[in-house]
Design a protein around this motif. Structure first.
Motif, PDB file in Angstrom:
ATOM      1  N   VAL A  94       0.854  -1.191   0.000  1.00 14.55           N
ATOM      2  CA  VAL A  94       0.000   0.000   0.000  1.00 14.55           C
ATOM      3  C   VAL A  94       0.893   1.246   0.000  1.00 14.55           C
ATOM      4  N   PRO A  95       0.388   2.359  -0.491  1.00 14.63           N
ATOM      5  CA  PRO A  95       1.178   3.600  -0.475  1.00 14.63           C
ATOM      6  C   PRO A  95       1.479   4.049   0.954  1.00 14.63           C
ATOM      7  N   LYS A  96       2.666   4.569   1.163  1.00 15.99           N
ATOM      8  CA  LYS A  96       3.045   5.026   2.499  1.00 15.99           C
ATOM      9  C   LYS A  96       2.152   6.165   2.983  1.00 15.99           C
ATOM     10  N   SER A  97       1.739   7.024   2.072  1.00 18.28           N
ATOM     11  CA  SER A  97       0.921   8.182   2.463  1.00 18.28           C
ATOM     12  C   SER A  97      -0.418   7.746   3.062  1.00 18.28           C
ATOM     13  N   SER A  98      -1.100   6.806   2.400  1.00 21.67           N
ATOM     14  CA  SER A  98      -2.404   6.358   2.910  1.00 21.67           C
ATOM     15  C   SER A  98      -2.240   5.521   4.171  1.00 21.67           C
ATOM     16  N   LEU A  99      -1.176   4.723   4.250  1.00 23.07           N
ATOM     17  CA  LEU A  99      -0.942   3.914   5.443  1.00 23.07           C
ATOM     18  C   LEU A  99      -0.602   4.810   6.629  1.00 23.07           C
ATOM     19  N   HIS A 100       0.133   5.876   6.381  1.00 20.63           N
ATOM     20  CA  HIS A 100       0.487   6.789   7.468  1.00 20.63           C
ATOM     21  C   HIS A 100      -0.757   7.410   8.089  1.00 20.63           C
ATOM     22  N   ALA A 101      -1.740   7.737   7.264  1.00 15.18           N
ATOM     23  CA  ALA A 101      -2.988   8.301   7.780  1.00 15.18           C
ATOM     24  C   ALA A 101      -3.721   7.292   8.660  1.00 15.18           C
ATOM     25  N   VAL A 102      -3.727   6.042   8.224  1.00 13.83           N
ATOM     26  CA  VAL A 102      -4.360   4.979   9.017  1.00 13.83           C
ATOM     27  C   VAL A 102      -3.639   4.821  10.354  1.00 13.83           C
ATOM     28  N   LEU A 103      -2.315   4.814  10.321  1.00 21.26           N
ATOM     29  CA  LEU A 103      -1.526   4.625  11.539  1.00 21.26           C
ATOM     30  C   LEU A 103      -1.727   5.775  12.528  1.00 21.26           C
ATOM     31  N   ARG A 104      -1.860   6.991  12.015  1.00 21.35           N
ATOM     32  CA  ARG A 104      -2.084   8.127  12.916  1.00 21.35           C
ATOM     33  C   ARG A 104      -3.405   7.972  13.654  1.00 21.35           C
ATOM     34  N   THR A 105      -4.446   7.523  12.938  1.00 22.19           N
ATOM     35  CA  THR A 105      -5.735   7.293  13.584  1.00 22.19           C
ATOM     36  C   THR A 105      -5.641   6.170  14.611  1.00 22.19           C
ATOM     37  N   MET A 106      -4.975   5.084  14.248  1.00 20.33           N
ATOM     38  CA  MET A 106      -4.826   3.952  15.161  1.00 20.33           C
ATOM     39  C   MET A 106      -4.019   4.346  16.393  1.00 20.33           C
ATOM     40  N   GLU A 107      -3.013   5.201  16.207  1.00 17.20           N
ATOM     41  CA  GLU A 107      -2.209   5.648  17.348  1.00 17.20           C
ATOM     42  C   GLU A 107      -3.034   6.520  18.288  1.00 17.20           C
ATOM     43  N   SER A 108      -3.864   7.376  17.718  1.00 15.88           N
ATOM     44  CA  SER A 108      -4.695   8.246  18.554  1.00 15.88           C
ATOM     45  C   SER A 108      -5.717   7.449  19.362  1.00 15.88           C
ATOM     46  N   ARG A 109      -6.081   6.262  18.842  1.00 15.50           N
ATOM     47  CA  ARG A 109      -7.048   5.402  19.547  1.00 15.50           C
ATOM     48  C   ARG A 109      -6.355   4.322  20.375  1.00 15.50           C
ATOM     49  N   ARG A 110      -5.030   4.365  20.433  1.00 16.07           N
ATOM     50  CA  ARG A 110      -4.197   3.468  21.254  1.00 16.07           C
ATOM     51  C   ARG A 110      -4.172   2.017  20.746  1.00 16.07           C
ATOM     52  N   TRP A 111      -4.483   1.829  19.453  1.00 12.51           N
ATOM     53  CA  TRP A 111      -4.351   0.495  18.872  1.00 12.51           C
ATOM     54  C   TRP A 111      -2.904   0.203  18.489  1.00 12.51           C
ATOM     55  N   VAL A 112      -2.143   1.246  18.201  1.00 13.50           N
ATOM     56  CA  VAL A 112      -0.713   1.092  17.944  1.00 13.50           C
ATOM     57  C   VAL A 112       0.057   2.130  18.746  1.00 13.50           C
ATOM     58  N   GLU A 113       1.326   1.864  18.964  1.00 12.38           N
ATOM     59  CA  GLU A 113       2.220   2.777  19.661  1.00 12.38           C
ATOM     60  C   GLU A 113       3.485   2.956  18.827  1.00 12.38           C
ATOM     61  N   THR A 114       4.191   4.068  19.075  1.00  8.92           N
ATOM     62  CA  THR A 114       5.470   4.284  18.409  1.00  8.92           C
ATOM     63  C   THR A 114       6.582   4.290  19.446  1.00  8.92           C
ATOM     64  N   ASP A 115       7.796   4.037  18.969  1.00 14.33           N
ATOM     65  CA  ASP A 115       8.955   4.116  19.849  1.00 14.33           C
ATOM     66  C   ASP A 115       9.302   5.595  20.076  1.00 14.33           C
ATOM     67  N   PRO A 116      10.273   5.898  20.955  1.00 14.38           N
ATOM     68  CA  PRO A 116      10.608   7.305  21.241  1.00 14.38           C
ATOM     69  C   PRO A 116      10.944   8.129  20.005  1.00 14.38           C
ATOM     70  N   SER A 117      11.462   7.476  18.968  1.00 15.46           N
ATOM     71  CA  SER A 117      11.809   8.228  17.753  1.00 15.46           C
ATOM     72  C   SER A 117      10.579   8.528  16.899  1.00 15.46           C
ATOM     73  N   GLY A 118       9.463   7.832  17.180  1.00 16.77           N
ATOM     74  CA  GLY A 118       8.241   8.027  16.413  1.00 16.77           C
ATOM     75  C   GLY A 118       8.247   7.392  15.043  1.00 16.77           C
ATOM     76  N   THR A 119       9.212   6.502  14.810  1.00 18.97           N
ATOM     77  CA  THR A 119       9.346   5.905  13.469  1.00 18.97           C
ATOM     78  C   THR A 119       9.039   4.407  13.431  1.00 18.97           C
ATOM     79  N   LEU A 120       8.992   3.767  14.576  1.00 19.86           N
ATOM     80  CA  LEU A 120       8.723   2.328  14.637  1.00 19.86           C
ATOM     81  C   LEU A 120       7.413   2.081  15.374  1.00 19.86           C
TER      82      LEU A 120
END
Length: 264
Positions: free
Chosen positions: A47-73
């Protein structure tokens, strides 16, 4: 009206596509068990990185995913843990199995597992640790190929050869040098397990670990089983038979409890 209807259909299609992408992310992170970058996930999911990034931001805001301190993993978030816990709490078998697993672990002194078939894998729903310092690694939620485990073979033994062929993905992967990957040999093992009432894993998922498992039925879309595992040094052939008897008794107790639960 036709243009409005057409726009509504497009929106519904995009909503379904977004929901599917969320599930794909959860399944990927759950399968990997490690942090992944946006680029890794986009490449794996095609999938395109741009559309996946939007999905990940929503999932992060709902606490379904987390990022490491660098915000990249990215990794699974707390909401995924809470949902998994809720699954176990609402499952009839997992809810009543505790005392039976406790007793089996006390009788044998070895690791005890409750597992469920999920497509081609077995997933651990519950476990009790061995009392010994030398023990196998396992964890609730861990999944292993069904053909390489006693739990999986016990469940598969309840199906005929054609159904086993349909359920597994061929060729079968080998986890250790002892893993059975030949179709005829595996089907013969399942036939033996069906006759005696229990299946055995001879170091097929973990080197030098023996395991005995007894099926509990073919519900939940695949089936469940209970097992007991120990290093080969503590489970010779005589001990294997003794443990098989204990596991068989525990399985009978669980089936009885499930039957009573179904009557209420």
């Amino acid at each position: 009206m036709e243009s409005v209807s057409g726009a509504a259909r497009v929106r519904r299609h995009e909503d379904v596509k977004s929901a599917a992408r969320v599930l794909e992310v959860l399944e990927l992170l759950g399968a990997e068990g490690a942090r992944l970058s946006l680029a890794d996930m986009a490449s794996t999911l095609s999938v395109p990185k741009s559309s996946l990034h939007a999905v990940l931001r929503t999932m992060e805001s709902r606490r379904w995913v987390e990022t490491d301190p660098s915000g990249t993993l990215y990794s699974l978030g707390l909401k995924a843990l809470l949902t998994g816990t809720a699954y176990l709490e609402s499952d009839d078998l997992a809810g009543i199995a505790g005392p039976v697993l406790d007793l089996l672990a006390e009788e044998t002194g070895e690791a005890v597992h409750l597992g469920r078939l999920d497509h081609t894998d077995v997933v651990y729903l519950a476990k009790r640790e061995s009392r010994h310092a030398l023990r196998m690694y396992s964890a609730v939620g861990r999944r292993l190929p069904a053909h390489a485990t006693a739990l999986g073979k016990a469940i598969l033994s309840q199906y005929d050869a054609a159904e086993v062929q349909r359920r597994l993905n061929w060729p079968l992967p080998a986890l250790t040098p002892s893993t059975v990957t030949d179709p005829d040999e595996l089907l013969a093992q399942l036939a033996d397990a069906r006759k005696r009432g229990w299946a055995v894993d001879e170091g097929e998922s973990s080197v030098d670990i023996r395991c005995v498992a007894v099926p509990l039925g073919t519900g939940h879309g695949g089936g469940d089983a209970i097992s007991c595992s120990a290093p080969r040094s503590r489970m010779d052939d005589d001990r294997l038979g003794e443990i098989a008897a204990h596991v068989t008794e525990a399985a009978h107790s669980l089936r009885t409890l499930l039957k009573r639960l179904g009557e209420h």
